[in-house]
Design an enzyme around this catalytic site. Structure first.
Site, PDB file in Angstrom:
ATOM      1  N   GLN A  90       0.444  -0.997   0.067  1.00  0.00           N
ATOM      2  CA  GLN A  90       0.094  -0.096  -0.178  1.00  0.00           C
ATOM      3  C   GLN A  90       0.782   0.611   0.070  1.00  0.00           C
ATOM      4  OE1 GLN A  90      -2.046   2.321   3.555  1.00  0.00           O
ATOM      5  NE2 GLN A  90      -4.302   1.535   2.491  1.00  0.00           N
ATOM      6  N   ARG A 166      -5.720   9.919   3.199  1.00  0.00           N
ATOM      7  CA  ARG A 166      -4.341  10.375   2.821  1.00  0.00           C
ATOM      8  C   ARG A 166      -3.843  11.686   2.067  1.00  0.00           C
ATOM      9  NH1 ARG A 166      -4.272  10.547   8.124  1.00  0.00           N
ATOM     10  NH2 ARG A 166      -4.908   8.165   9.076  1.00  0.00           N
ATOM     11  N   LYS A 213      -7.771   1.697  -3.495  1.00  0.00           N
ATOM     12  CA  LYS A 213      -8.741   2.075  -2.094  1.00  0.00           C
ATOM     13  C   LYS A 213      -9.529   3.200  -1.736  1.00  0.00           C
ATOM     14  CE  LYS A 213      -8.173   2.013   2.800  1.00  0.00           C
ATOM     15  NZ  LYS A 213      -8.007   2.261   4.234  1.00  0.00           N
ATOM     16  N   CYS A 342     -14.030 -12.329  15.693  1.00  0.00           N
ATOM     17  CA  CYS A 342     -14.211 -10.786  16.323  1.00  0.00           C
ATOM     18  C   CYS A 342     -15.180  -9.947  17.074  1.00  0.00           C
ATOM     19  CB  CYS A 342     -13.427  -9.753  15.518  1.00  0.00           C
ATOM     20  SG  CYS A 342     -13.328  -7.932  15.460  1.00  0.00           S
ATOM     21  N   CYS A 345     -14.656  -5.597  20.373  1.00  0.00           N
ATOM     22  CA  CYS A 345     -14.382  -4.363  21.234  1.00  0.00           C
ATOM     23  C   CYS A 345     -14.141  -3.461  20.836  1.00  0.00           C
ATOM     24  CB  CYS A 345     -14.633  -5.365  22.510  1.00  0.00           C
ATOM     25  SG  CYS A 345     -12.562  -6.032  22.169  1.00  0.00           S
ATOM     26  N   CYS A 349      -6.957  -4.170  19.872  1.00  0.00           N
ATOM     27  CA  CYS A 349      -6.349  -4.013  18.147  1.00  0.00           C
ATOM     28  C   CYS A 349      -6.154  -2.498  17.869  1.00  0.00           C
ATOM     29  CB  CYS A 349      -7.272  -4.815  17.499  1.00  0.00           C
ATOM     30  SG  CYS A 349      -9.189  -4.422  17.393  1.00  0.00           S
ATOM     31  N   CYS A 361      -4.934  -8.996  20.236  1.00  0.00           N
ATOM     32  CA  CYS A 361      -6.516  -8.992  20.169  1.00  0.00           C
ATOM     33  C   CYS A 361      -7.005 -10.143  21.922  1.00  0.00           C
ATOM     34  CB  CYS A 361      -6.754 -10.190  19.589  1.00  0.00           C
ATOM     35  SG  CYS A 361      -9.095 -11.198  19.647  1.00  0.00           S
TER      36      CYS A 361
END
Length: 373
Positions: A90, A166, A213, A342, A345, A349, A361
């Site tokens: 990325q 960004r 993205k 997951c 919560c 993370c 986690c």
């Protein structure tokens, strides 16, 4: 039942073994721990791993431009490939006013402001920074996207993802971009920077797939400050297609609270499974490129249904694969009852990242004990 998730997907000659992606994630881990994490994700069965925030220009962080940085990225790609996954870089260009940041560092070190306060202050400076960026500097950055893509290819990456938030997202946004030249004003002009970055990458690595993205900003209610307003997608998406984008990851734009782009289970607006898929629904009529959905897709039945229906072509998971890297393998083997799921919560993370303890986690110890890790 889950066949659609495990059908290969080919993008510009690159074949992914399945439709499951580990989304770009800031892990905050030491090098050895990070490589071990990539190894677990790859061996857990993800088809593609996206390494987030790879700097476009030389950087004090690990950079493609130094021998040490290039070697580390090679270790990352080799680790992913050894585990059976493809890997994407990325490419990221910060829109932070680094000089403006300096005046807040003493208060940060003294604990008078928190990292989250600093983040908000940086966001507040983004508009002036983008609007005042000299054209010569803009061209240097655009050229840097092309050079970084070449270096990423040399490091062993299979795909390039261009971070459409960004700097790309801030140029796209009328909230931050108040320029009066060719890079500002109309939606077409505000798309120019992102389009030029895609074109630079396409020229530099003509055979590599490019994922963009796509950061989407919404109003009523307002979420996201950078990125593309939903009403402007019909302008931006065809321009990005024509520039050379092969596929899109579609998500909510950033530069607001981190709990909006990484929403917990009790978020006031994005609490439901597939919380960002409505943005894919807006993009789908505008392009024939594959779309990647993200946001609350940890339930295998729900995720598979989105691919089955054609709503998305592949899915990106971050927190679900941090909770259980074996999620793809267990789903493929029909062992969904064994997944540590997951619960959104955000405690270890996002919380771990914010507290500079690394992204983990709450189920880590329980999962390791159960699996003998």
């Amino acid at each position: 039942m889950y066949e659609s998730l495990f059908q290969p997907l080919t993008v510009r000659g690159l074949t992914l073994k399945n439709r499951i992606v580990f989304a770009p994630t800031s892990m905050g881990l030491k090098s050895g721990d990070f490589l071990a994490h990539i190894d677990r994700i790859a061996r857990g069965g993800a088809g593609l791993i996206v390494i987030g925030d790879v700097p476009v220009l030389p950087s004090p962080m690990f950079s493609l431009y130094t021998p040490e940085g290039l070697d580390f990225y090679r270790q990352i790609t080799q680790t992913a490939h050894a585990g059976g996954a493809k890997i994407s870089a990325q490419l990221h260009m910060s829109d932070s006013d680094v000089q403006g940041l300096q005046r807040y560092l003493p208060d940060l070190r003294a604990g008078r402001i928190t990292p989250d306060n600093l983040r908000r202050k940086l966001n507040d400076m983004t508009g002036d920074f983008i609007t005042g960026l000299p054209v010569e500097r803009i061209q240097t950055i655009i050229d840097g996207f092309g050079q970084a893509a070449i270096l990423a290819r040399d490091a062993g990456f299979d795909m390039i993802q261009i971070h459409g938030d960004r700097m790309c997202g801030s140029f796209s946004s009328s909230i931050y971009n108040h320029r009066a030249d060719a890079y500002g004003g109309s939606p077409e002009n505000r798309a120019r920077f992102a389009v030029s970055c895609v074109q630079a990458v396409r020229r530099a690595v003509p055979d590599m797939p490019i994922e963009y993205k796509l950061a989407v900003r919404q109003e009523d209610p307002h979420y996201g400050n950078a990125g593309i307003l939903t009403d402007e997608l019909p302008v931006f998406v065809p321009l990005l297609d024509a520039a050379g984008v092969d596929c899109y990851e579609v998500a909510l734009a950033n530069h607001g609270a981190l709990t909006d782009t990484i929403p917990p289970h009790n978020h006031p607006y994005f609490s439901e499974p597939g919380c960002f898929l409505k943005f894919c629904d807006l993009v789908r009529p505008l392009t024939n490129r594959p779309l990647c959905g993200v946001g609350g897709l940890g339930d295998p039945d729900f995720a598979a249904a989105q691919v089955d229906s054609g709503r998305v072509d592949y899915i990106a998971l971050s927190r679900p694969l941090i909770a259980d890297p074996d999620w793809p393998r267990l789903v493929q083997n029909g062992q969904t009852d064994q997944i540590f799921r997951c619960v959104r919560c955000n405690r270890a993370c996002l919380g771990g990242m914010q507290q500079h303890q690394g992204t983990h986690c709450v189920f880590d110890e329980k999962r390791r004990a159960a699996r003998g890790e």
